[in-house]
Design an enzyme around this catalytic site. Structure first.
Site, short mmCIF file in Angstrom:
data_model
loop_
_atom_site.label_atom_id
_atom_site.label_comp_id
_atom_site.label_asym_id
_atom_site.label_seq_id
_atom_site.Cartn_x
_atom_site.Cartn_y
_atom_site.Cartn_z
N ASP A 53 0.02 1.94 -13.16
CA ASP A 53 -0.21 2.56 -11.86
C ASP A 53 -0.81 3.94 -12.04
OD1 ASP A 53 0.98 0.36 -10.69
OD2 ASP A 53 2.94 1.33 -10.46
N LYS A 54 -1.55 4.38 -11.06
CA LYS A 54 -2.18 5.71 -11.10
C LYS A 54 -1.19 6.79 -11.48
CE LYS A 54 -4.41 9.14 -8.12
NZ LYS A 54 -4.91 9.44 -6.75
#
Length: 217
Positions: A53-54
């Site tokens: 995930d970012k």
């Protein structure tokens, strides 16, 4: 744009450290994704074989060519590769270690998902009239569903601090005021992969934005 640290390289792959806040893949309104920036840094096209995930910091593998990408995508999705994470959570789990085996709904499908965990530390965060139980939890993925760790921990009353999608929004607001938590406190800290006929372990220290939240002692 800061350079992306390379932990290991051979003819097939790079093992890299992705900082928190860096999106992995480009798309509409996504600026400076890892796949584009690392291609510029290395001077060659790179191929994603798995994702973070970012807002999740940690270790990732990217491939150098399509054949390597196909090989390593299969390895990553198999039990040949062991992925370990550390999470700072707003809550306590019922047991100090165990397995969460609960299905996850994704894209209209019900998928099996298995996460092994071990609670490494517990403490309290007292702020004004609030008393929030906190945990540092080590997690090992047996399956790799999207947001698996975040969903499993939230469903078991121990959401990751700073998780603005699956977490406890009320507690996140309090923790932001009390401890300055503005980011998802999850990191991929250890990766064990088959290389050169053996299992090679890559490990990073706990990122500073997690470490600064955990009390000493």
């Amino acid at each position: 744009m800061n350079s992306i640290p390379v932990l290991y390289e051979n003819d097939e792959i790079f093992v890299i450290y992705k900082r928190e806040g860096l999106p992995v893949q480009g798309g509409e309104k996504i600026m400076h994704p890892l796949d584009e920036e690392f291609a510029k840094q290395t001077g060659q096209k790179v191929y994603l074989v798995h994702r973070l995930d970012k807002d999740t910091a940690g270790i990732m593998i990217v491939a150098k060519n399509p054949a390597a990408a196909n090989k390593w995508t299969k390895l990553i999705s198999s039990k040949a590769v062991k992925k370990e994470y550390l999470a700072v959570c707003a809550g306590n789990l019922n047991r100090k270690n165990g397995v969460i085996s609960e299905t996850i709904e994704q894209h209209g499908k019900t998928l099996s998902a298995v996460t092994h965990y071990n609670v490494e530390k517990e403490w309290n965060c007292d702020f004004e009239d609030e008393h929030i139980k906190m945990s540092l939890v080590r997690l090992i993925l047996e399956t790799g569903r999207m947001h698996q760790i975040r969903i499993h921990l939230a469903k078991n009353g121990c959401p990751i601090a700073g998780d603005d999608q699956h977490g406890n929004f009320k507690l996140n607001k309090i923790l932001r005021k009390a401890l300055g938590i503005k980011k998802l406190l999850l990191a991929a800290v250890r990766l064990t992969v088959p290389l050169d006929g053996d299992n090679k372990v890559f490990e990073i220290p706990l990122p500073a934005h997690l470490e600064q939240i955990i009390p000493n002692g």
